[in-house]
Design a protein around this motif. Structure first.
Motif, PDB file in Angstrom:
ATOM      1  N   ALA A 419      46.142  56.878   2.517  1.00 43.79           N
ATOM      2  CA  ALA A 419      46.472  57.323   1.108  1.00 43.79           C
ATOM      3  C   ALA A 419      46.266  58.539   0.678  1.00 43.79           C
ATOM      4  O   ALA A 419      47.112  59.216   0.243  1.00 43.79           O
ATOM      5  CB  ALA A 419      45.685  56.336   0.119  1.00 43.79           C
ATOM      6  N   ASN A 420      45.179  59.171   1.230  1.00 44.34           N
ATOM      7  CA  ASN A 420      44.966  60.573   0.832  1.00 44.34           C
ATOM      8  C   ASN A 420      45.833  61.674   1.787  1.00 44.34           C
ATOM      9  O   ASN A 420      46.443  62.686   1.128  1.00 44.34           O
ATOM     10  CB  ASN A 420      43.378  61.159   1.215  1.00 44.34           C
ATOM     11  CG  ASN A 420      42.511  60.660   0.240  1.00 44.34           C
ATOM     12  OD1 ASN A 420      42.939  60.212  -0.763  1.00 44.34           O
ATOM     13  ND2 ASN A 420      41.219  60.873   0.414  1.00 44.34           N
ATOM     14  N   TYR A 545      32.080  63.757   0.113  1.00 48.61           N
ATOM     15  CA  TYR A 545      33.243  63.002   0.308  1.00 48.61           C
ATOM     16  C   TYR A 545      33.373  61.606   0.530  1.00 48.61           C
ATOM     17  O   TYR A 545      33.827  60.855   1.302  1.00 48.61           O
ATOM     18  CB  TYR A 545      33.785  63.555   1.703  1.00 48.61           C
ATOM     19  CG  TYR A 545      34.003  64.838   1.594  1.00 48.61           C
ATOM     20  CD1 TYR A 545      35.208  65.366   0.878  1.00 48.61           C
ATOM     21  CD2 TYR A 545      33.462  65.820   2.469  1.00 48.61           C
ATOM     22  CE1 TYR A 545      35.247  66.806   0.803  1.00 48.61           C
ATOM     23  CE2 TYR A 545      33.565  67.233   2.329  1.00 48.61           C
ATOM     24  CZ  TYR A 545      34.665  67.799   1.460  1.00 48.61           C
ATOM     25  OH  TYR A 545      35.065  69.143   1.518  1.00 48.61           O
ATOM     26  N   LYS A 546      32.492  60.818  -0.457  1.00 50.40           N
ATOM     27  CA  LYS A 546      32.321  59.396  -0.383  1.00 50.40           C
ATOM     28  C   LYS A 546      33.796  58.913  -0.643  1.00 50.40           C
ATOM     29  O   LYS A 546      34.599  59.548  -1.663  1.00 50.40           O
ATOM     30  CB  LYS A 546      31.407  58.947  -1.441  1.00 50.40           C
ATOM     31  CG  LYS A 546      31.815  59.174  -3.010  1.00 50.40           C
ATOM     32  CD  LYS A 546      30.882  58.790  -3.806  1.00 50.40           C
ATOM     33  CE  LYS A 546      31.242  59.072  -5.234  1.00 50.40           C
ATOM     34  NZ  LYS A 546      30.455  58.881  -6.121  1.00 50.40           N
ATOM     35  N   SER A 547      34.447  57.849   0.002  1.00 45.96           N
ATOM     36  CA  SER A 547      35.874  57.513  -0.036  1.00 45.96           C
ATOM     37  C   SER A 547      35.971  57.003  -1.156  1.00 45.96           C
ATOM     38  O   SER A 547      35.366  56.351  -2.154  1.00 45.96           O
ATOM     39  CB  SER A 547      35.889  56.362   0.930  1.00 45.96           C
ATOM     40  OG  SER A 547      35.086  55.079   0.603  1.00 45.96           O
ATOM     41  N   SER A 548      37.199  57.346  -1.663  1.00 45.37           N
ATOM     42  CA  SER A 548      37.856  56.967  -3.118  1.00 45.37           C
ATOM     43  C   SER A 548      37.934  55.327  -3.210  1.00 45.37           C
ATOM     44  O   SER A 548      38.609  54.971  -2.270  1.00 45.37           O
ATOM     45  CB  SER A 548      39.154  57.620  -3.294  1.00 45.37           C
ATOM     46  OG  SER A 548      40.093  56.854  -2.917  1.00 45.37           O
ATOM     47  N   SER A 549      37.538  54.971  -4.302  1.00 44.20           N
ATOM     48  CA  SER A 549      37.588  53.614  -4.486  1.00 44.20           C
ATOM     49  C   SER A 549      37.448  53.451  -6.024  1.00 44.20           C
ATOM     50  O   SER A 549      36.936  54.279  -6.747  1.00 44.20           O
ATOM     51  CB  SER A 549      36.710  52.746  -3.762  1.00 44.20           C
ATOM     52  OG  SER A 549      35.292  53.272  -4.246  1.00 44.20           O
ATOM     53  N   PHE A 550      38.009  52.208  -6.738  1.00 44.44           N
ATOM     54  CA  PHE A 550      37.880  52.072  -7.907  1.00 44.44           C
ATOM     55  C   PHE A 550      36.256  51.571  -8.375  1.00 44.44           C
ATOM     56  O   PHE A 550      35.510  50.930  -7.503  1.00 44.44           O
ATOM     57  CB  PHE A 550      38.756  50.768  -8.367  1.00 44.44           C
ATOM     58  CG  PHE A 550      40.180  51.111  -8.192  1.00 44.44           C
ATOM     59  CD1 PHE A 550      40.824  50.240  -7.317  1.00 44.44           C
ATOM     60  CD2 PHE A 550      40.658  52.410  -8.624  1.00 44.44           C
ATOM     61  CE1 PHE A 550      42.330  50.732  -7.359  1.00 44.44           C
ATOM     62  CE2 PHE A 550      41.934  52.615  -8.514  1.00 44.44           C
ATOM     63  CZ  PHE A 550      42.839  51.997  -7.764  1.00 44.44           C
TER      64      PHE A 550
END
Lengths: 550, 271
Positions: A419-420, A545-550
């Motif tokens: 997605a990034n 840079y922790k992965s993006s999540s809700f």
């Protein structure tokens, strides 16, 4: 099999036990190794007390208790007998020819600790154990027994000061002569083929000869002054001596300039011993090696190891990352990329000595040889880059650790959310901008993992280094204050090779054993330190840079 | 502009579209993921300027695929084959002289799952302007503020522009992605189910944002939610198995659909 035991095996208790046992054994072995290295490696710096042993015969020995044990042997009636023995480090190698003796406990009459026994750590021939008889400080003779030790210590520091002064003057003398030496070298080069000189070269030869004469004349005056200074200083230095009597009555005269350190361990309290311990440790970490590496410090080896690891990291990370980026982002995925991946993985399993041979054959002989021919032809046949050096050793290790960096980077790149990547492309970024701004920063923890693995593997390698530039004693460090500061062609020392050399190639193996443990401990400490540094960096980046999540 | 009349568009709609300025037009667009598997079949659609156009249809009908064609994001899929033309402002975007990066700058996109970069809020918004060659910090600052205001996020984040975008809530992250797309000053914004992963309140906020943007941008939105399509869009396209079944103004499509299939779908008889 009955029901109960069936249930027992089904539940898996024995396997749980087995797994825990496996963990326990591996953990235990690591701890055991660390404990041995720690105790033996750090214990050596503690000053040991001197023991005087009077045997039932005539002999008297003075030295450090080193070891004790049982010896099993056959006597003349072919009976097996056990004998308690004690090992004593008696030093005084110049007098006796050996450092250690084993004494049978049966023969010992008395064992005492004489208060005024002194240890002289010398720059040659190891320790001297004995009693100070007389101190000569530049023709001033001290024999008063209460003053002897202090005066001797004073003499040592005075001698060291003089030595530094002498070194400075000698340096000055050398710089004065450098231009003359340069001219003389050129003249001798021209003279070698004097029969085949062109006119121009003959002219040059004459010119040089004139210059030589002029220069010799002009520096004559200061030269004589300096030479006089040097000889008076040397004379003065030699007048600082001490007379020592050993335990069995041999008297010897020693020049104080050769004494590194003097102490009386039997008079030291716990505080004095602690200070001595710290001094010894500091000498080990910061000093130059003495006595074919069995004494003194290992600083050049620490420096060489760290510099080589850093150079290797600088070389391997960009290459590994570029290769992984191409393989993952640009290359068309298919059979070819699969084969390449497989080959890269297998490269990690190639024995390190094979890489060493490649480094010798390709980097040193082919690449280094060509560099010499093109850029250093005036120095041939003496090689500059065509022989082992820190650059070639680092390059060889970089090649050796390349697979781990490539694999770890690939894993890091694969972990970047699609997605990034899509998001960046949808904003009008080119593929390269996307890689630079999104993929690489996100893959940085993976890259650093690769670096950690590479450091762990690279810092411990010895075999490939032995044929690509490591030496047991390097006169100059690869980094100093002389232009061009980085001397990548120089040979260097390495802690891993130091362990091998001191432990197995030393002429005085017994005296070198503690050095082996201390160096091993140091190598472990350095690898752990470098790893911790990389892990710290990685954890900081992970947080960022922790992965993006809700 | 001549309108390519096809069965999907009723005569009334055609006459309505004649008064609009058509921005995106597809001519017999077909797309194959593999030679056997087609995802779009002869799609002909006209999307008017500065209107909200919604794509609805059951899962796998090709609405997202069609949307992702408008900024050529489908190009990344290996083995894909595209036939036909997509004209944006009359220019076929598959022409060799079209620069991909320029196209994507003009046609922004918001994805189904919010995808802020793991950077600060400011850097997220500045990403587009920066990759497109802007380097003056002051200009970028202006763009950042303007974009965040347009996306209704400025008030919430103006105090913490330098904090990580990943610390925002899900709805805020999605509005950040809208702001990020706006920072490129696009003509068209493609939205691929932008609210499907959000709670009703966040969804409401996104819809408000879209409502505010409709006067300045051409918005194409894919949605699963028919109420949402009815609420926010001016035109709606109903698709099934890769074909455009009906394209109509939203009101007509939801009240008097031309096609029986559309009626069955919107009344919930299948899908």
């Amino acid at each position: 099999m009955n029901q109960a035991s069936k249930k027992f095996f089904k539940k898996g208790d024995p396997y749980v036990l087995l797994t825990s046992l496996g963990l326990l054994i591996s953990l235990g072995m690591v701890l055991w190794l660390l404990a041995i290295v720690l105790v033996k490696g750090l214990g050596i710096f503690w000053p040991r007390e001197l023991v005087q042993i009077n045997l039932k015969g005539e002999n008297v020995y003075l030295g450090e208790l080193w070891n004790s044990g049982k010896e099993i042997s056959e006597n003349e009636f072919e009976q097996i007998v056990e004998e308690e023995k004690t090992q004593l480090k008696i030093g005084n190698r110049d007098l006796y020819g050996y450092d250690f003796i084993w004494i049978s406990d049966k023969e010992i009459k008395t064992m005492t600790k004489p208060q005024n026994a002194a240890v002289f750590e010398r720059s040659e021939y190891g320790n001297l154990y004995g009693f100070i008889l007389q101190v000569n400080l530049n023709n001033e003779i001290v024999t008063d027994s209460s003053e002897l030790f202090n005066e001797a210590e004073k003499g040592i520091s005075l001698a060291h000061e003089l030595k530094i002064k002498l070194d400075e003057i000698e340096e000055e003398y050398n710089t004065l002569l450098t231009p003359l030496n340069k001219i003389q070298r050129e003249i001798s080069l021209l003279k070698v083929n004097s029969d085949f000189l062109t006119d121009e070269e003959a002219k040059r030869l004459n010119l040089l000869k004139e210059e030589e004469n002029k220069l010799t004349e002009s520096i004559n005056q200061p030269r004589i002054v300096l030479e006089e200074k040097i000889s008076t200083l040397k004379e003065r230095l030699n007048s600082f001596t001490v007379n020592v009597i050993t335990a069995n009555g041999d008297e010897t005269l020693m020049q104080l300039k050769n004494v590194v350190r003097l102490y009386q361990p039997n008079e030291m309290g716990i505080f004095g011993k602690s200070i001595h311990y710290v001094q010894n440790l500091w000498e080990f970490l910061s000093g130059e090696p003495r006595e074919s590496n069995t004494e003194g410090g290992v600083f050049p080896a620490i420096f060489g190891t760290v510099m080589m690891v850093i150079l290797m990291s600088i070389l391997v990370v960009p290459f590994g990352v570029l290769a992984a980026v191409y393989l993952n982002e640009y290359a068309k995925q298919g059979a070819l990329t699969r084969i390449i991946r497989l080959s890269v993985n297998n490269l990690a399993g190639v024995p390190s000595i094979v890489f060493g041979i490649f480094g010798l054959g390709f980097f040193i002989y082919i690449v280094g040889g060509s560099i010499d021919q093109f850029f250093f032809s005036d120095k041939l046949p003496a090689p500059t880059f065509g022989t082992g050096g820190i650059l070639w050793a680092s390059l060889t290790l970089a090649l050796l650790t390349l697979p781990v960096v490539v694999v770890a980077t690939e894993e890091g790149i694969l972990a970047v959310p699609k997605a990034n990547k899509d998001g960046a492309l949808a904003l009008g970024a080119t593929k390269w901008q996307m890689i630079k701004k999104v993929v690489l920063p996100n893959a940085m923890p993976g890259i650093l993992t690769g670096l950690i693995l590479a450091i762990s593997r690279g810092a411990g390698e010895v075999a490939p280094l032995m044929i690509t530039g490591v030496v047991k004693l390097a006169p100059d460090m690869p980094l100093d204050f002389n232009f061009p500061f980085f001397h990548l062609d120089r040979k260097f020392m390495h802690l891993g090779f130091h362990i091998y050399d001191v432990g197995f190639q030393s002429p005085n193996v017994e005296a070198a054993i503690p050095m082996v443990y201390s160096t091993a401990l140091l190598l472990i400490a350095i690898v752990v330190f470098l790893n911790l540094l990389a892990i710290y960096l990685r954890n900081r980046l992970r947080k960022k840079y922790k992965s993006s999540s809700f | 502009m001549a309108i390519n009349i096809s069965t999907a568009i009723s005569r009334e709609t055609v006459s309505e579209l004649l008064n609009e300025n058509i921005v995106i037009q597809t001519n017999n667009l077909s797309l194959y993921y593999t030679p056997e598997k087609s995802a779009l079949k002869n799609v002909n659609i006209q999307i008017p300027e500065k209107k909200v156009t919604a794509f609805i249809g059951p899962s796998g009908c090709g609405k997202s695929t069609l949307l992702r064609n408008f900024n050529r994001m489908n190009d990344l899929i290996p083995g894909i084959k595209i036939e036909g033309k997509i004209l944006i402002n009359g220019k076929n975007i598959y022409d060799p002289d079209v620069e991909l990066e320029d196209l994507r700058k003009r046609v922004g996109m918001v994805f189904q799952k919010s995808n802020p970069f793991p950077m600060s809020i400011w850097e997220n918004i500045a990403f587009g302007p920066k990759v497109n060659g802007l380097s003056n910090k002051k200009d970028i600052d202006e763009i950042v503020e303007e974009s965040l205001r347009q996306a209704d996020l400025w008030k919430e984040v103006k105090e913490r522009l330098n904090e990580s975008a990943l610390d925002l809530s899900g709805g805020q992250q999605q509005r950040l992605c809208i702001a990020r797309a706006l920072a490129n000053k696009p003509e068209i914004i493609l939205m691929d189910e932008p609210a499907s992963a959000l709670d009703p309140i966040s969804t409401g906020k996104i819809e408000e944002t879209i409502d505010e943007l409709r006067n300045n941008y051409t918005i194409v939105i894919v949605t699963h939610n028919m109420q949402q399509a009815a609420r926010i869009s001016d035109y709606t396209a109903f698709m099934m198995v890769g074909e455009l079944v009906e394209f109509n103004d939203t009101n007509t499509l939801f009240t008097h659909p031309d096609k029986k299939l559309t009626e069955e779908y919107i009344t919930g008889r299948f899908g």
